[in-house]
Motif scaffolding. Sequence first.
Motif, PDB file in Angstrom:
ATOM      1  N   LYS A  39       0.759  -1.081  -0.046  1.00 38.48           N
ATOM      2  CA  LYS A  39      -0.021  -0.005   0.007  1.00 38.48           C
ATOM      3  C   LYS A  39       0.813   1.245   0.032  1.00 38.48           C
ATOM      4  O   LYS A  39       2.010   1.405   0.801  1.00 38.48           O
ATOM      5  CB  LYS A  39      -1.018  -0.058   1.119  1.00 38.48           C
TER       6      LYS A  39
ATOM      7  N   ASP B 251      -2.516   5.277  -1.805  1.00 41.65           N
ATOM      8  CA  ASP B 251      -4.000   4.530  -1.443  1.00 41.65           C
ATOM      9  C   ASP B 251      -4.462   5.208  -0.377  1.00 41.65           C
ATOM     10  O   ASP B 251      -5.490   5.280   0.084  1.00 41.65           O
ATOM     11  CB  ASP B 251      -3.444   2.990  -1.125  1.00 41.65           C
TER      12      ASP B 251
ATOM     13  N   PHE C  27      -9.509   0.433   4.618  1.00 45.66           N
ATOM     14  CA  PHE C  27      -9.232  -0.120   3.482  1.00 45.66           C
ATOM     15  C   PHE C  27     -10.354  -1.325   3.152  1.00 45.66           C
ATOM     16  O   PHE C  27     -10.999  -1.526   2.015  1.00 45.66           O
ATOM     17  CB  PHE C  27      -8.074  -0.939   3.724  1.00 45.66           C
TER      18      PHE C  27
ATOM     19  N   SER D 147     -13.170   0.731   1.718  1.00 40.53           N
ATOM     20  CA  SER D 147     -12.906   0.819   0.470  1.00 40.53           C
ATOM     21  C   SER D 147     -13.185  -0.312  -0.542  1.00 40.53           C
ATOM     22  O   SER D 147     -13.892  -0.190  -1.290  1.00 40.53           O
ATOM     23  CB  SER D 147     -11.540   1.235   0.319  1.00 40.53           C
TER      24      SER D 147
END
Length: 601
Positions: free
Chosen positions: A476, A519, A590, A593
């Motif tokens: 990431k 990210d 995350f 997401s």
Amino acid sequence: MGLFDAFIRPLAADRVREHINLFLKTPVSIYWGHIASAAALLYIAVQNAAVPVWFVWSWGVLQIVGYPGLLELWRLSYQRSTFENKKPYLWIQLMDLLSFGVGASWGVMLFISLNPDNVAHFAIQMSIAAGATSAATRSLATFPRSFALYAVSFLGLLAVRLFLLGDDFIVLAGLVLVFLAMLLRYGYDVLQSVSQYIAISNENLDLAQRYRDAADEADHANREKTRLLAAASHDLRQPIHAIGLHMETLPTALMDDRGRETMQRIRSSLQTLSKLFNSLLDVGLLDSGKIQVRNGRFDLQDMLSRVVDDYEPLAELSHVSLTLECPRVGVMGDTILIRRMVQNLLSNAIRHAEKGTVRVHVSNRYGRLSIAVADDGAGIAKEHQALIFEEFTQISHGTPRLSSSHNTVASQDKGLGLGLAIVRRLADLQHLTLDLQTGPTGTCLSINGLEAAPLTALTEQAITPSERIGARFKQKRILVVDDDQESLKATVNLLNKWGCQTSEARHMADLDSVEGPFDLVISDHSFGADYTGIDIVKEARRLFGPSLKALIVSGDSSGAVKNLISKAGLLLIYKPVQPVQLRSAMLDIFLSSNAEDKDQT
């Protein structure tokens, strides 16, 4: 004060205004009683040829118009005068003159018009004399001298007239004087009652003023406490935050056993310091009423799985087994506050499980959920159960104690005894209830009253912490922005250890020289007066794309900062941040997401 002194000496200077204020509360019906009695005497006087006509008319105008008018003028003039110009003794002297004039005029009327030959008229006149002077105790007893002047002049002239009639009327005159003495005594008793009432009222007012002053001082102290915490929190959090992150990046594999043991002690002490600091700030925020409940729908199983995963390392260190029993169910509530309650209960249970098992269990009854955290420790004695939710109270082996600052290293994790107190306050804030069940085989604390809600979509299956770190963090690209060099380096080193690719910036101007895409951007909130972490996120999204995920880290726990970040739609965590907190926050971002990406496809 004796009877004679009460009618001669002036009222105490500090009580004069209270006596006048009480007199002003006398009912208007006194006027009508005075006018009715005066009219009856006028009717009898008109039929008595011995009473001059001019006297009847003059007396009638004085009593029916003059006296009520003068009394009302006295009342209105006093009420409209300013506090400095009221001069209460002057107004009482005016009342003395007015009372003496009225009493003497009524006595003169009876002296002239008393007609013992007409039994009915004589009885009416005597009844009016008795009734009028008795009624005066209701209004004039607050002014003892005025009452004495009124009653003595009125009944004194009547007694003289009866003495002049001779024969048996002399006995009646004596009875009138006895009645006068009784009235004066009764007026004295009323005065004493009024004085006691005023004294008690003043004491109550004094107590009320002291209470208000104490409340003002407490509010001022609370505001000063809040201001001090707000001013110092960022500076206090920053070094703790940086030390904690640096600790996780140290190469413990290269240390000997003694070094690793020392490192573990430092880590334990730092975690204890962080917990104490956060607990004190939480209590301050709850006391100030700045924590608001923000209800939303969330997956309870997913939230509890993450909490249990986060506390798995602590349980392993304490040789405690953690189990979770929770169906896939949605909850309508504040996920942050409920998570904090469960964390405090879980931390408390691990500490008291005594190398046994801690079980987190969820039950559903008629749409109401309960989260129970049970341990198999020694339990809590019955006489101590009411104390565990009080501030600065801890239970150790069934015995309560107040927290002490003289803790040994072995007892550092016991904290200040604020964990369950915070749980209780958070439950009250959300209108939830707490239930305690304890015995020799263990203790169970339950959060009751959670509202079940249907899940709109299935969330991902639970995975282990290592799988989350490996799958979510590996490769990431993360941008870290912080103007504090130590915090910046500590965060970057920790993220690199987790497999992330990091870039760093200390100011907004540095963003132009950073190569994206990213990210996630992790930014501090405070950057002086020019801009904040919210502005950093806006600029990063302008440069690297509007879909860039963001996380704000702040040492300012004030409600204003929280509201600003919440309105911006950003996730906020407070310094000092433990690695497990940072990891949990990044997993939330995350995972959400990925859920959004699935919904879009």
